[in-house]
Scaffold this active site. Structure first.
Site, mmCIF file in Angstrom:
data_model
loop_
_atom_site.group_PDB
_atom_site.id
_atom_site.type_symbol
_atom_site.label_atom_id
_atom_site.label_comp_id
_atom_site.label_asym_id
_atom_site.label_seq_id
_atom_site.Cartn_x
_atom_site.Cartn_y
_atom_site.Cartn_z
ATOM 1 N N GLY A 85 93.328 -30.606 48.505
ATOM 2 C CA GLY A 85 92.994 -29.904 47.265
ATOM 3 C C GLY A 85 91.530 -29.599 47.042
ATOM 4 N N TRP A 87 89.473 -27.319 48.355
ATOM 5 C CA TRP A 87 89.171 -25.890 48.180
ATOM 6 C C TRP A 87 89.641 -25.410 46.811
ATOM 7 C CZ3 TRP A 87 89.273 -21.987 52.746
ATOM 8 C CH2 TRP A 87 88.462 -22.457 53.777
ATOM 9 N N ASP A 108 101.198 -26.109 49.925
ATOM 10 C CA ASP A 108 101.142 -26.958 51.118
ATOM 11 C C ASP A 108 102.442 -27.741 51.204
ATOM 12 O OD1 ASP A 108 100.291 -29.096 53.118
ATOM 13 O OD2 ASP A 108 98.414 -28.006 52.877
ATOM 14 N N ASP A 124 106.162 -25.198 52.752
ATOM 15 C CA ASP A 124 105.551 -24.759 53.999
ATOM 16 C C ASP A 124 105.348 -23.251 53.915
ATOM 17 O OD1 ASP A 124 104.903 -23.993 56.588
ATOM 18 O OD2 ASP A 124 106.338 -25.352 57.532
ATOM 19 N N ASP A 149 92.853 -22.670 54.830
ATOM 20 C CA ASP A 149 92.264 -23.704 55.691
ATOM 21 C C ASP A 149 93.367 -24.320 56.552
ATOM 22 O OD1 ASP A 149 90.020 -25.050 56.609
ATOM 23 O OD2 ASP A 149 90.269 -26.724 55.242
ATOM 24 N N LYS A 189 90.505 -20.130 58.408
ATOM 25 C CA LYS A 189 89.978 -20.955 59.499
ATOM 26 C C LYS A 189 90.375 -20.372 60.851
ATOM 27 C CE LYS A 189 90.157 -25.517 59.374
ATOM 28 N NZ LYS A 189 90.748 -26.874 59.360
#
Length: 246
Positions: A85, A87, A108, A124, A149, A189
């Site tokens: 958490g 970000w 997430d 997911d 990320d 990322k």
């Protein structure tokens, strides 16, 4: 009496001497011991703890925002792969998200404790119905920033790991193109090996500016970097509402 001159330190211990050393405990692997030692000696871990962030990763998006001006008050933000958490915490503060008017949505498959001003979905993102759930959580409104990320657990096989992270970037980018407002930004990322040419070419078609960044808080020995795409060229959805793609 200690002879400082003989020690060659002038009475001051070197940074190497000041580092915390962790002994290998029974049942703990050497890799785990090295990770723990690195965490204990990491200044960003200490800063995250003292400043109330859930992880050192918070400083990565914070540094990218400070340099590239990703967030403004009132913006709507989607955080893909949000756990734990950090970000979302940075984004919520930057855009002025509140419990009464949440402007940040995170997703997430891992459990996360609540974050004030953030709507958190346990799901997911790679599952087919995840985009529709995010759009519903945003009230059908477009996003100003989509950030990711996300990363698969590494296999140790470089080519395989590269393909897996590229796949995550592709689905994150596809979602961003679907939901971003004109002028919006996408952050994701990537790992050593960079971004696939086809994906980068696609992003350049949809964004005014595309570049790679390695923020100062990203460990020097880490292969990670971040892809930043700014100035989304897409058209605003009719009446500002988004219809999920079937």
């Amino acid at each position: 009496m200690v002879n400082n001159k003989a020690l060659g330190t002038g009475g001051r211990k070197s940074d190497k001497d000041l580092k915390i050393r962790v002994k290998t405990a029974k049942g703990r692997k050497v890799a785990s011991t090295k990770w723990l030692e690195r965490q204990l000696n990491d200044p960003y871990v200490a800063r995250a703890r003292s400043e109330g962030y859930r992880s050192r990763a918070a400083f990565k998006i914070k540094e990218m925002d400070e340099k590239h001006k990703l967030f403004k008050k009132g913006m709507r933000v989607v955080d893909l792969g949000a756990a734990p958490g950090g970000w979302s915490q940075v984004a919520a503060k930057a855009v002025g998200s509140t419990i009464e008017k949440p402007l940040v949505v995170g997703i997430d498959y891992l459990d996360m404790d609540p974050i004030p001003g953030v709507v958190l979905l346990k799901k997911d993102f790679t599952e087919d119905d995840a985009p529709a759930m995010l759009i519903e959580a945003m009230g059908g409104q477009g996003a100003d920033v989509v950030m990711s990320d996300m990363a698969w657990p590494t296999t140790g096989h470089r080519a395989t790991d590269h393909l897996r992270i590229v796949h995550l970037i592709e689905i994150a980018a596809g979602f961003a193109i679907q939901v971003l407002k004109p002028g919006g930004s996408f952050v994701a990322k990537v790992f050593q090996g960079g971004t696939e040419h086809e994906l980068l070419h696609m992003l350049k078609r949809h964004f005014n500016t595309t570049f790679h960044v390695k923020p100062p808080s990203s460990r020097k020995d880490s292969a990670e970097a971040y892809l930043v795409a700014k100035g989304f060229k897409g058209s605003a959805p009719a009446e500002g509402k988004i219809t999920p793609v079937e």
